[in-house]
Write a protein that holds these residues in place. Sequence first.
Motif, short mmCIF file in Angstrom:
data_model
loop_
_atom_site.label_atom_id
_atom_site.label_comp_id
_atom_site.label_asym_id
_atom_site.label_seq_id
_atom_site.Cartn_x
_atom_site.Cartn_y
_atom_site.Cartn_z
N UNK A 151 0.82 -1.21 0.00
CA UNK A 151 0.00 0.00 0.00
C UNK A 151 0.86 1.26 0.00
N UNK A 152 1.96 1.23 0.74
CA UNK A 152 2.86 2.40 0.74
C UNK A 152 3.42 2.64 -0.66
N UNK A 153 3.87 1.59 -1.30
CA UNK A 153 4.45 1.74 -2.64
C UNK A 153 3.46 2.24 -3.65
N UNK A 154 2.28 1.65 -3.67
CA UNK A 154 1.28 2.08 -4.64
C UNK A 154 0.76 3.48 -4.32
N UNK A 155 0.69 3.82 -3.04
CA UNK A 155 0.22 5.16 -2.66
C UNK A 155 1.24 6.22 -3.05
N UNK A 156 2.54 5.90 -2.94
CA UNK A 156 3.57 6.85 -3.36
C UNK A 156 3.50 7.09 -4.87
N UNK A 157 3.28 6.03 -5.63
CA UNK A 157 3.14 6.17 -7.08
C UNK A 157 1.91 7.02 -7.39
N UNK A 158 0.81 6.76 -6.71
CA UNK A 158 -0.42 7.53 -6.92
C UNK A 158 -0.21 8.99 -6.55
N UNK A 159 0.46 9.26 -5.42
CA UNK A 159 0.70 10.65 -5.02
C UNK A 159 1.59 11.35 -6.04
N UNK A 160 2.63 10.69 -6.50
CA UNK A 160 3.51 11.29 -7.51
C UNK A 160 2.78 11.57 -8.80
N UNK A 161 1.95 10.62 -9.22
CA UNK A 161 1.18 10.81 -10.44
C UNK A 161 0.20 11.97 -10.28
N UNK A 162 -0.44 12.06 -9.12
CA UNK A 162 -1.43 13.12 -8.91
C UNK A 162 -0.78 14.48 -8.75
#
Length: 169
Positions: A151-162
């Motif tokens: 979840x941390x990894x995917x959330x970091x990718x999502x935050x960076x994308x957003x």
Amino acid sequence: MALVALESLPLRLPATLPLLPSRLSTPRHLRHLVAAVISALCLLSTLLSAHHLSLPTLAASALFLLYALVPFVPIVAPLPLPLLDLVLAAAFTQELLLFAHRRPSTAAGIENRYFDLFLVPITVCLGATLLAAHHPEARTPHLARAVGLALQGTWMVQMGFSFFTSAVA
């Protein structure tokens, strides 16, 4: 994701795995090796950045690197797993405090919601690590930590994308 996969594996597998030296054949050593590479890259990135908040990031990265490298230090007796898990719990606590205080300065907004929600998987990892320190052979805390890391990894990718594209609007 490699770290998540290794975290979800049982601690005990066959004595040797093909293509690896016998010292690095257990999932525990592979997990620590992958964590050391990731921590070293984060530490290097922190050292190269001139950001004013890099000192807390440096401390968290150093704790994760300490956790990852301790099993490879040639000492007489290896450290027990609960003690290593307590070092990891300290690193997750540092990460939790880092992201709890690294919010944008505005009191409202979507960025604050992203940072607030990011604290959830870090808390899951911290709680699972403390449970793993208490019950080193139990599988549930390791699986929970694997889920928290994913979840941390995917959330970091999502935050960076957003944040760095026009998708946040």
